[in-house]
Design an enzyme around this catalytic site. Structure first.
Site, short mmCIF file in Angstrom:
data_model
loop_
_atom_site.label_atom_id
_atom_site.label_comp_id
_atom_site.label_asym_id
_atom_site.label_seq_id
_atom_site.Cartn_x
_atom_site.Cartn_y
_atom_site.Cartn_z
N GLY A 259 0.95 -1.25 0.01
CA GLY A 259 0.10 -0.04 -0.11
C GLY A 259 0.82 1.36 -0.05
O GLY A 259 0.42 2.09 -0.72
N LEU A 260 1.93 1.10 0.70
CA LEU A 260 2.81 2.31 0.66
C LEU A 260 3.44 2.58 -0.64
O LEU A 260 3.51 3.72 -1.30
CB LEU A 260 3.78 2.18 1.75
CG LEU A 260 5.15 3.31 1.80
CD1 LEU A 260 4.69 4.74 2.26
CD2 LEU A 260 6.28 2.81 2.82
N ASP B 192 0.02 7.10 2.24
CA ASP B 192 -0.41 5.93 2.32
C ASP B 192 -1.36 5.68 3.75
O ASP B 192 -1.36 5.48 4.77
CB ASP B 192 0.56 4.93 2.80
CG ASP B 192 0.25 3.37 3.21
OD1 ASP B 192 -0.81 3.12 2.94
OD2 ASP B 192 1.11 2.74 3.96
N GLU C 101 -4.76 -5.51 8.45
CA GLU C 101 -4.30 -4.92 9.74
C GLU C 101 -5.49 -4.44 10.67
O GLU C 101 -6.66 -3.72 10.31
CB GLU C 101 -3.23 -3.76 9.49
CG GLU C 101 -3.84 -2.64 8.71
CD GLU C 101 -2.62 -1.67 8.40
OE1 GLU C 101 -2.02 -2.14 7.32
OE2 GLU C 101 -2.61 -0.46 8.54
N LYS D 3 -7.02 3.69 7.77
CA LYS D 3 -5.55 3.84 8.38
C LYS D 3 -4.65 4.79 7.99
O LYS D 3 -4.75 5.37 7.16
CB LYS D 3 -5.12 2.42 8.00
CG LYS D 3 -4.81 2.04 6.43
CD LYS D 3 -3.50 2.72 5.93
CE LYS D 3 -2.23 2.24 6.32
NZ LYS D 3 -1.74 0.74 6.44
N ASN E 103 -0.23 5.13 7.60
CA ASN E 103 0.86 4.48 7.67
C ASN E 103 1.69 4.17 8.85
O ASN E 103 1.55 5.14 9.56
CB ASN E 103 2.16 4.76 6.35
CG ASN E 103 3.30 4.11 6.23
OD1 ASN E 103 4.52 4.26 7.25
ND2 ASN E 103 3.17 2.89 5.36
N HIS F 52 4.05 -6.42 13.49
CA HIS F 52 4.78 -5.19 12.83
C HIS F 52 5.49 -4.29 14.07
O HIS F 52 4.89 -4.58 15.23
CB HIS F 52 3.93 -4.13 12.12
CG HIS F 52 4.55 -3.26 11.25
ND1 HIS F 52 5.91 -3.37 10.74
CD2 HIS F 52 4.12 -2.44 10.32
CE1 HIS F 52 6.14 -2.57 9.87
NE2 HIS F 52 4.93 -1.93 9.73
C1 SPV Z 1 3.28 -1.43 3.06
O1 SPV Z 1 4.20 -1.74 2.61
O2 SPV Z 1 2.37 -0.54 2.81
C2 SPV Z 1 3.17 -1.61 4.45
C3 SPV Z 1 4.19 -1.82 5.31
O3 SPV Z 1 1.84 -2.01 5.12
S1 SPV Z 1 4.31 -0.57 6.33
O4 SPV Z 1 4.83 0.81 5.29
O5 SPV Z 1 5.71 -0.89 7.20
O6 SPV Z 1 3.26 -0.15 7.13
MG MG Z 2 0.86 -0.99 3.87
#
Ligand code: SPV
Ligand code: MG
Length: 297
Positions: free
Chosen positions: A43-44, A54, A110, A116, A118, A185
């Protein structure tokens, strides 16, 4: 074997499953070429590639389209980052059906609120109520038609500052709710939190980690600690930003592309990644068939 089965077996196997983040079909192909076992449709990465936060700014349909493009470009399984499930239980059910039908091998959701944020951005890291999130996991499992389709439950207790006991409490309930794997995480600079979780967790599910803020850990150490998967969630994206920024600055400064020519991918390389050869072979065959059919017409 189906990609969902491949992912499921890999996560439950003795070797750690090495999963590379991607934001596009091209970046996923590079990860496959580098030998990773699976892709994380991050997602990021997907939102950053669109220069957006994100934070559930992109709709589920936009995230799905990006993940499906990724899945269509590689032979290895793709695990889709589905944030907190895009809303309520109805959204989760629609999400599962949509991602499964577009060739994804599994999804990760999550235990945070919608929308949400990030995990590394300050603020708004409130956890979803445990019962509500566990019920979404069960809904996700009930909504899939492929029994190998993987549903990963991601625990954000450490991110929210709620501690080990809360992380373990959530792990047990998500396991009982039917999760196929857990993702724990952490935003610590060392692996201590995730190691403490792995050491204390008594359940049977494979546990996945995302060592973004503790990059010193190796896949070997994580394997020795009993983890089932490791996600390198954003390094490919960050590499592309640095590489592009450097090259663009050099071209701008020089007023010429000459100095960077040897350091950037050749067009031959680009064409190979685009499968141009396959297109040319197909075109040749089409031309032959066209001639044959024209002659008998
Ligand atoms: C993503 O890669 O979008 C994740 C991992 O969910 S994090 O960026 O660490 O939340
Ligand atoms: Mg993510």
């Amino acid at each position: 074997m189906s990609k969902s089965r491949t992912l499921r077996d890999a996560l439950n196997g003795s070797a750690i499953t090495r999963i590379m983040g991607a934001h596009s079909a091209l970046s996923a192909k590079l990860a496959e070429e580098a030998g990773f076992n699976a892709i994380w449709a991050s997602g990021l990465e997907i939102s950053a590639a669109r220069a957006l936060p994100d934070a559930n700014i992109l709709s589920m349909a936009e995230c799905l389209e990006a993940a499906a493009e990724i899945a269509g470009a590689v032979d290895i399984p793709v695990l889709a980052d589905c944030d907190s499930g895009f809303g309520g239980v109805g959204n989760v059910v629609h999400m599962i059906r949509s991602y499964e039908s577009r060739g994804l091998a599994g999804v990760c959701i999550e235990d945070k609120q919608f929308p949400k944020m990030n995990s590394f951005v300050e603020g708004n890291q409130d956890l979803a109520p445990i019962g509500d999130f566990a019920a979404k996991i069960t809904a996700a499992k009930e909504a899939r038609s492929d029994e190998d389709f993987v549903v990963v439950a991601r625990i954000e207790a450490f991110i929210a500052g709620a501690g080990l006991e809360e992380a373990l409490r959530r792990a047990a309930v998500y396991e009982a709710a039917g999760a196929d794997a857990l993702l724990i995480h952490s935003k610590r600079a060392t692996a201590e939190e995730v190691y403490a979780f792995r050491d204390a967790y008594q359940g049977a599910l494979p546990v996945i980690v995302v060592p973004t803020t503790y990059p010193q850990v190796t896949a070997t150490e994580l394997t020795e600690h009993g983890f089932g998967g490791v996600i390198y969630a954003n390094q490919g994206l960050r590499a592309s930003i640095s590489a592009m920024r450097d090259v663009l600055a050099q071209i701008g400064g020089d007023g010429s592309t000459f100095a960077v020519e040897g350091a950037i991918a050749t067009l031959k390389d680009v064409f190979a990644l685009q499968n141009v050869d396959e297109l040319l072979t197909r075109q040749e065959r089409h031309d032959e068939l066209t001639a044959t059919y024209s002659a008998i017409a």
